[in-house]
Design a protein around this motif. Structure first.
Motif, short mmCIF file in Angstrom:
data_model
loop_
_atom_site.label_atom_id
_atom_site.label_comp_id
_atom_site.label_asym_id
_atom_site.label_seq_id
_atom_site.Cartn_x
_atom_site.Cartn_y
_atom_site.Cartn_z
N TYR A 265 0.91 -1.24 -0.10
CA TYR A 265 -0.09 -0.02 0.08
C TYR A 265 0.91 1.32 -0.10
CZ TYR A 265 -3.72 3.12 1.44
OH TYR A 265 -4.74 4.29 1.31
N LEU A 269 -0.90 7.76 -0.46
CA LEU A 269 -2.49 7.77 -0.49
C LEU A 269 -3.31 7.94 0.61
CD1 LEU A 269 -3.34 5.11 -3.20
CD2 LEU A 269 -3.43 7.90 -3.30
N ARG A 271 -6.86 7.78 0.36
CA ARG A 271 -7.74 6.81 0.16
C ARG A 271 -7.52 5.64 -0.81
NH1 ARG A 271 -13.00 8.31 0.85
NH2 ARG A 271 -14.75 7.46 -0.57
N GLY A 272 -8.37 4.72 -0.57
CA GLY A 272 -8.47 3.27 -1.10
C GLY A 272 -8.24 2.16 -0.32
N ASP A 273 -8.66 1.01 -0.90
CA ASP A 273 -8.63 -0.28 0.17
C ASP A 273 -7.24 -0.75 0.17
OD1 ASP A 273 -11.29 0.07 0.53
OD2 ASP A 273 -12.04 -1.06 -1.34
N MET A 324 -9.30 -2.72 -8.40
CA MET A 324 -8.16 -2.10 -8.43
C MET A 324 -7.24 -3.39 -8.78
SD MET A 324 -7.98 0.86 -8.58
CE MET A 324 -6.45 1.01 -8.26
N GLN A 328 -1.83 0.40 -8.14
CA GLN A 328 -1.39 1.34 -7.23
C GLN A 328 -1.27 0.73 -5.82
OE1 GLN A 328 -1.05 4.16 -8.65
NE2 GLN A 328 -2.21 4.03 -10.58
N LEU A 330 -3.34 -1.25 -4.46
CA LEU A 330 -4.80 -1.11 -3.96
C LEU A 330 -5.49 -2.37 -4.41
CD1 LEU A 330 -5.78 2.51 -4.78
CD2 LEU A 330 -4.83 1.76 -2.50
N LYS A 333 -12.20 -0.97 -4.68
CA LYS A 333 -12.98 0.12 -5.50
C LYS A 333 -12.96 1.60 -4.52
CE LYS A 333 -16.41 -2.32 -2.71
NZ LYS A 333 -17.12 -3.53 -2.79
N VAL A 335 -12.36 4.81 -5.12
CA VAL A 335 -10.96 5.45 -5.63
C VAL A 335 -11.24 6.00 -7.13
CG1 VAL A 335 -9.70 3.69 -6.34
CG2 VAL A 335 -8.58 5.80 -4.77
#
Length: 484
Positions: A265, A269, A271-273, A324, A328, A330, A333, A335
């Protein structure tokens, strides 16, 4: 003189009869609609694009014969918000479905309201037998207080079904191999559980609906079927072995071919799972789900042909949002990156529209009015709709083309929170607001960096300022409290 009067009367009667006959013929030839949307099906997983390693011959054929909207996006890449936009033609702040429906959000009005005028309401009011099959995820379960277990699934009572006279659906669950459904006349405690992969079982139900052996629809009326397929939504592993066998001997290292795939990760960032390191090994199963979904769509298309309904049926293929899958660093979703934000949108109706790829910057609220326009119901589009009717582009006619697409991510408890952004023909821009109101900015020059590898925010002050000003103007036009 008398002879002339008789002649005129006979002429008027003949013209009237002819007009009535033409009107009747027009009524009888209303097109059917089959709107298919698969949950978490990303745009690169369309086989004809030669991006992901998938087998999708049936969807490919729809695209080769229909209109492929190459730049369609899920403005809020989540299940419930997509459905809310699709059904109402409105953006989340207007329709109230700001995030995924569950019991912790019901108290904030985060569900589709019975009084809202929906796509299906318009169709039912204009002579269509409207049907819904699969995942609904637009009802608000009984509210729960903070700290209590969150409830996700909910039974949808008949009075909340917005004109759907055939119902074979559930709120939300991820039991792909043993799904349950509420049928049209079932009560809240009368679920039907099936021991079969959900897309395959739903294809069985849809084929039976087309055959109409049990009077599931009005025989003389056109139908409008919305089929919401849960896979390739997680859990990816719940997929028949025959589709997994397509990837025997492969793993995520050999299958994930996008330049932006990372296995950790990214720290920059906001935001993002997360969780890529825990679930990236399931990539082969995701692609297996894609193959299986295409296979079941093919069965339904063949049934349309056998029943004589194919030529007069508009077939649409879309998705709630993308996935995703390691891009990235991730998963999943919610994002602004292309793998989550971009979705398939194919409109197939060779009887009236030719095949082409269309680069219109189309948004989910545009789907409803555009399809109503194609179906000859442009004068029935509700005044509440915020999307635009772009049906003319299907016939190569000029339209006022949009110059950007909204990206939205927020919480019902605080609609001024979260992320906002937009995409235009060159750039993707997003800003994330943290709990303290501080903003973090992300800007990608998609035209030269299609995999969005480099955040160029801060490199060109005039460009940054332009992006901020355009976003502020867009949000102001939508009365979005995020800009305050």
């Amino acid at each position: 003189m008398k002879t002339i009067q008789i002649y005129l009367i006979l002429l008027v009667m003949a013209l009237s009869s002819c007009s009535m006959q033409k009107s009747k013929e027009k009524e009888e030839t209303k097109p059917n609609l089959l709107f298919i949307f698969a949950d978490q099906y990303r745009r690169p997983a369309l086989g004809f694009l030669n991006e992901d390693p998938v087998l999708t011959p049936n969807i490919d054929k729809l695209a080769s014969e229909g209109v492929f909207f190459s730049r369609a996006v899920a403005n809020h890449p989540l299940c419930s918000p997509y459905r809310g936009m699709l059904m109402t033609g409105q953006y989340p702040l207007s329709n109230g479905v700001i995030a995924n429906c569950n019991s912790a959000r019901t108290a904030y009005g985060n569900f589709l309201k019975p009084e809202q005028e929906c796509f299906s309401d318009v169709l039912a009011e204009n002579g269509y037998s409207a049907a819904y099959l699969g995942k609904w995820h637009l009802d608000g379960p009984e509210p729960t207080a903070p700290g209590e277990e969150v409830i996700w699934d909910a039974w949808c009572p008949p009075e909340n079904r917005h004109g759907f006279s055939f119902w074979y659906a559930y709120g939300t669950h991820n039991r792909h191999n043993d799904p349950y459904y509420w049928t049209t006349n079932a009560g809240k405690d009368e679920k039907t559980t099936i021991n079969k992969w959900s897309p395959e079982h739903e294809a069985d139900i849809l084929i039976s609906y087309l055959e109409n052996n049990h009077n599931q629809r009005e025989k003389e009326a056109p139908f409008a079927m919305f089929w919401s397929i849960n896979p390739p939504h997680t859990p990816f592993k719940e997929v028949p072995q025959k589709y997994r066998d397509h990837y025997k001997g492969e793993d995520y290292h050999s299958l994930l071919n996008r330049e932006n795939v990372k296995f950790t990760y990214p720290a920059d960032l906001k935001r993002g799972d997360k969780g890529v390191e825990r679930s990236i090994d399931q990539a082969p199963d995701y692609f297996a789900c894609i193959n299986g979904v295409d296979d079941q769509i093919g069965r339904v298309i063949e049934a349309l042909k056998e029943s004589g309904l194919y030529e007069n049926t508009i077939i649409v293929f879309s998705a709630d949002h993308g996935e995703m899958l390691g891009s990235q660093g991730l998963m999943h979703k919610n994002v602004w990156f292309r793998e989550a934000y971009e979705i398939p949108f194919i409109v197939h109706f060779p009887k009236k529209i030719g095949a082409k790829t269309e680069d219109l910057l189309i948004n989910v609220p545009d789907f409803m009015p555009t399809l109503l326009g194609l179906m000859g119901l442009e004068d029935k589009i509700p005044s509440s709709v915020e999307g635009q009717d772009y049906s003319k582009v299907l016939f190569n006619e000029a339209v006022n083309r949009p110059d950007k697409q909204l990206y939205f991510g927020s919480e019902p408890s605080d609609p001024s929170s979260g992320a906002r952004g937009f995409r235009n023909n060159e750039y993707t821009f997003a800003a994330v607001k943290d709990k303290n109101g501080e903003k973090y900015y992300y800007l990608y020059h998609d035209a030269v960096d299609p995999f969005q590898m480099k955040n160029i925010w801060g490199q060109d002050e005039s460009l940054d300022q332009k992006m901020e000003q355009e976003l502020a103007a867009l949000l102001k036009s939508m009365n979005d409290p995020w800009i305050n």
